[in-house]
Design an enzyme around this catalytic site. Structure first.
Site, PDB file in Angstrom:
ATOM      1  N   HIS A 135       0.876  -1.262   0.065  1.00 41.87           N
ATOM      2  CA  HIS A 135      -0.083   0.128   0.143  1.00 41.87           C
ATOM      3  C   HIS A 135       1.011   1.185  -0.024  1.00 41.87           C
ATOM      4  CE1 HIS A 135      -3.916  -1.679   0.715  1.00 41.87           C
ATOM      5  NE2 HIS A 135      -3.385  -2.702   1.091  1.00 41.87           N
ATOM      6  N   ASP A 185       3.658   9.308  -0.962  1.00 40.83           N
ATOM      7  CA  ASP A 185       2.392   8.586  -0.490  1.00 40.83           C
ATOM      8  C   ASP A 185       2.052   7.459  -1.641  1.00 40.83           C
ATOM      9  OD1 ASP A 185       0.050   7.926   0.940  1.00 40.83           O
ATOM     10  OD2 ASP A 185      -0.586  10.131   1.145  1.00 40.83           O
TER      11      ASP A 185
HETATM   12  P1  ADQ Z   1      -3.193   6.188   4.662  1.00 42.08           P
HETATM   13  O1  ADQ Z   1      -1.665   6.653   4.775  1.00 42.08           O
HETATM   14  O2  ADQ Z   1      -3.776   5.867   5.927  1.00 42.08           O
HETATM   15  O3  ADQ Z   1      -3.201   4.791   3.835  1.00 42.08           O
HETATM   16  P2  ADQ Z   1      -4.710   7.379   2.844  1.00 42.08           P
HETATM   17  O4  ADQ Z   1      -4.687   6.922   1.537  1.00 42.08           O
HETATM   18  O5  ADQ Z   1      -4.975   8.981   2.643  1.00 42.08           O
HETATM   19  O6  ADQ Z   1      -3.695   7.118   3.876  1.00 42.08           O
HETATM   20  O7  ADQ Z   1      -6.032   6.603   3.675  1.00 42.08           O
HETATM   21  C1  ADQ Z   1      -6.672   7.571   4.673  1.00 42.08           C
HETATM   22  C2  ADQ Z   1      -8.171   6.859   4.835  1.00 42.08           C
HETATM   23  O8  ADQ Z   1      -8.531   7.044   6.297  1.00 42.08           O
HETATM   24  C3  ADQ Z   1      -9.196   7.665   4.087  1.00 42.08           C
HETATM   25  O9  ADQ Z   1     -10.199   6.640   3.741  1.00 42.08           O
HETATM   26  C4  ADQ Z   1      -9.754   8.840   5.103  1.00 42.08           C
HETATM   27  O10 ADQ Z   1     -11.057   8.817   4.793  1.00 42.08           O
HETATM   28  C5  ADQ Z   1      -9.575   8.264   6.147  1.00 42.08           C
HETATM   29  N1  ADQ Z   1      -9.137   9.406   7.213  1.00 42.08           N
HETATM   30  C6  ADQ Z   1      -8.251   9.980   7.324  1.00 42.08           C
HETATM   31  N2  ADQ Z   1      -8.134  11.267   8.211  1.00 42.08           N
HETATM   32  C7  ADQ Z   1      -9.521  10.837   8.647  1.00 42.08           C
HETATM   33  C8  ADQ Z   1      -9.990  11.427   9.896  1.00 42.08           C
HETATM   34  N3  ADQ Z   1      -9.691  12.552  10.642  1.00 42.08           N
HETATM   35  N4  ADQ Z   1     -11.156  10.995  10.135  1.00 42.08           N
HETATM   36  C9  ADQ Z   1     -11.988   9.922   9.511  1.00 42.08           C
HETATM   37  N5  ADQ Z   1     -11.091   9.348   8.602  1.00 42.08           N
HETATM   38  C10 ADQ Z   1      -9.884   9.827   8.198  1.00 42.08           C
HETATM   39  C11 ADQ Z   1      -2.198   3.997   3.005  1.00 42.08           C
HETATM   40  C12 ADQ Z   1      -1.209   4.436   2.151  1.00 42.08           C
HETATM   41  C13 ADQ Z   1      -1.790   5.250   1.243  1.00 42.08           C
HETATM   42  C14 ADQ Z   1      -2.703   4.541   0.243  1.00 42.08           C
HETATM   43  C15 ADQ Z   1      -3.784   3.514   1.482  1.00 42.08           C
HETATM   44  C16 ADQ Z   1      -4.743   2.509   0.649  1.00 42.08           C
HETATM   45  O11 ADQ Z   1      -0.332   5.281   2.851  1.00 42.08           O
HETATM   46  O12 ADQ Z   1      -0.957   5.839   0.333  1.00 42.08           O
HETATM   47  O13 ADQ Z   1      -3.370   5.160  -0.295  1.00 42.08           O
HETATM   48  O14 ADQ Z   1      -3.024   3.009   2.622  1.00 42.08           O
HETATM   49  O15 ADQ Z   1      -4.007   1.616  -0.135  1.00 42.08           O
END
Ligand code: ADQ
Length: 470
Positions: free
Chosen positions: A153, A361
């Site tokens: 991921h 990311d």
């Molecule tokens: P993350 O580093 O956690 O994931 P991201 O892809 O942005 O990053 O996913 C975050 C998820 O958490 C989103 O669904 C978002 O809605 C939720 N989230 C974030 N902040 C929040 C908040 N304050 N309240 C509620 N929900 C919140 C890792 C990798 C990424 C990759 C994903 C999926 O680092 O690059 O996209 O896995 O593969």
């Protein structure tokens, strides 16, 4: 049809999840036979060797417990203090303690021993993320002959960063025990291929290590997505509308710039606030007419580098407040908590600018969700880091180098000044891309590719690049 066994560090829980993985996979697995396997979240002195099954919101979940010592070495240690920073090219933030690797392998062995008795011969196993790179090796050493796939991921590191990781050659050998390795972006497949092509012993200056044979491992990009139409519906749900009303009252006609992230140094939060500070400094029109809302719940906060990022963000938010706030106007709000998806969808919809500027990311699902939640009649503008995997998909975002805060400040100005026609044109292209790369098709295309040749589905969708690294 074969059962699907999903394996990840943590099994999904109830309530709002701040991690991307649970959000992405829950739906797919709920529709298929099989179960989700992982750590229960419990630390005990003597874990049972057998997994416990539980039904979590209709999902069959098998869980094991870990000892505190193993969990620390495996999770906070090797996974999040060595692999996470190195894969995100932050070697300066890596801490290396030699004994963590043993804990990392011990936990992977424990996972394999508890999973093996639950497997049927034709089960397809889908392993997720950097915590579990050795799992296929451990399962195969115990005799498993199943098809096993791995999905990373996070970004795959450059060759130099990879060489800085202790035991990197063993980890790469572990990856070669998978039938399929999926990455987020072409960029990652290219980095992987570079390692595979440059690892010949002759180029390692006399290293006694044998090069890894990737002859039976397929490596391809499968960019993950969200469910943009579900976000579109959520954004007009009663809970979203309640959040929108609440914010509208507070904003009083100011334009909202929104950041939503886990509090992590890879997300570029201090740089983002600095860019906003430059916007206010460069163009006084925006003082009193815009507001930055940054939502960032703490994560991994037992790790020193995460506390430092949190302190750094507190300091820079304080500086911007001190510099620009007036008795009746505050330039920003910083909220350290998670919100449910409907409330987030409301915030996304209200925001004129979605500011998604990670330093690096894997994908970034917030970018996908922001696009999904926009009002087609009056959409906002996505500002997106070039170093997010999402930048390969969303070419019509305003792409920025997040290290260059002048450039991000200028992107903010452009986004705030952008006319409706251009906002609509850009958003339509972005929404088409978000739909094309939705999470359901992502899972189907990975599983189609992983299925044995005789039972493969209608072919792969969304595979952008297939590397030949034999
Ligand atoms: P993350 O580093 O956690 O994931 P991201 O892809 O942005 O990053 O996913 C975050 C998820 O958490 C989103 O669904 C978002 O809605 C939720 N989230 C974030 N902040 C929040 C908040 N304050 N309240 C509620 N929900 C919140 C890792 C990798 C990424 C990759 C994903 C999926 O680092 O690059 O996209 O896995 O593969």
């Amino acid at each position: 049809m074969s059962r699907i066994i999903v394996v990840s560090n943590r099994t999904p829980g109830k309530g709002p999840a701040a991690g991307g993985l649970a959000v992405a996979l829950r739906k797919t697995l709920a529709e298929r036979e099989g179960f989700w396997f992982g750590w229960s979240g419990r630390l005990v002195d003597a874990p049972s060797p057998e997994a416990r099954f539980e039904d979590i919101d209709g999902l069959s979940v098998a869980q094991i417990d870990l000892t505190r010592e193993d969990h620390h070495a495996y999770y906070a240690g090797f996974s999040n203090s060595i692999l996470w920073p190195s894969f995100h090219l932050r070697l300066d933030l890596a801490t290396i303690e030699a004994h963590w690797y043993e804990g990392y392998r011990r936990v992977n062995t424990q996972f394999a021993r508890a999973l093996l008795p639950l497997l049927k011969p034709d089960d397809i196993i889908w392993v997720h993320d950097y915590h579990l790179i050795p799992l296929a090796s451990e399962l195969r050493n115990l005799g498993a002959r199943n098809r096993i796939g791995f999905y990373l991921h996070i970004p795959f590191p450059t060759v130099d960063a990879l060489y800085a990781i202790p035991h990197h050659q063993e980890l790469m050998r572990d990856l070669s025990r998978y039938d399929l390795v999926g990455m987020q972006a072409n960029r990652d497949v290219v980095a992987f291929t570079e390692f595979a092509e440059h690892q010949a012993p002759s180029t390692l200056a006399g290293s006694p290590l044998k090069s890894v044979d990737f002859g039976r491992t397929e490596v391809a990009a499968f960019p993950i997505g969200s469910d943009p139409d579900a976000f579109a519906r959520l954004a007009t749900s009663p809970a979203a509308i309640k959040m929108i009303r609440r914010m509208e009252r507070a904003l009083n006609d100011q334009q909202l710039i929104l950041g939503v992230d886990r509090l992590d140094y890879s997300k570029g939060l201090p740089q983002r606030v600095e860019a906003y500070e430059k916007l206010l400094l460069n163009d006084s029109r925006f003082r009193r007419t815009v507001h930055l809302l940054q939502v960032a719940p703490p994560s991994r906060d037992t790790i020193k580098e995460y506390q430092q990022t949190s302190d750094e963000l507190d300091a820079i938010c304080g500086r911007v407040m001190g510099r620009f706030a007036e008795p009746d106007w505050q330039p920003l709000t910083y909220v350290k908590r998670a919100y449910g998806q409907p409330s987030l969808a409301g915030l996304y919809r209200l925001a004129r600018v979605g500011l998604v500027t990670p330093l690096r990311d894997g994908m970034n699902l917030v970018a996908h969700e922001y696009i999904g939640a926009q009002d087609p009649a009056d959409p906002g503008v996505l500002i997106l880091s070039r170093f997010a995997g999402a930048a390969e998909i969303f070419e019509d975002a305003i792409l920025v180098n997040p290290f260059d805060t002048d450039e991000t400040a200028e992107a903010l100005r452009m986004a705030l000044d952008m006319d409706l026609e251009e906002r609509q044109r850009r958003w339509q292209t972005l929404m088409t891309a978000a739909r094309k790369h939705n999470v359901e098709d992502w899972a189907i295309s990975f599983l189609d590719r992983l299925a044995p040749a005789s039972t493969a589905g209608t072919g792969t969708r969304d595979i952008l690049y297939l590397a030949s690294v034999a």
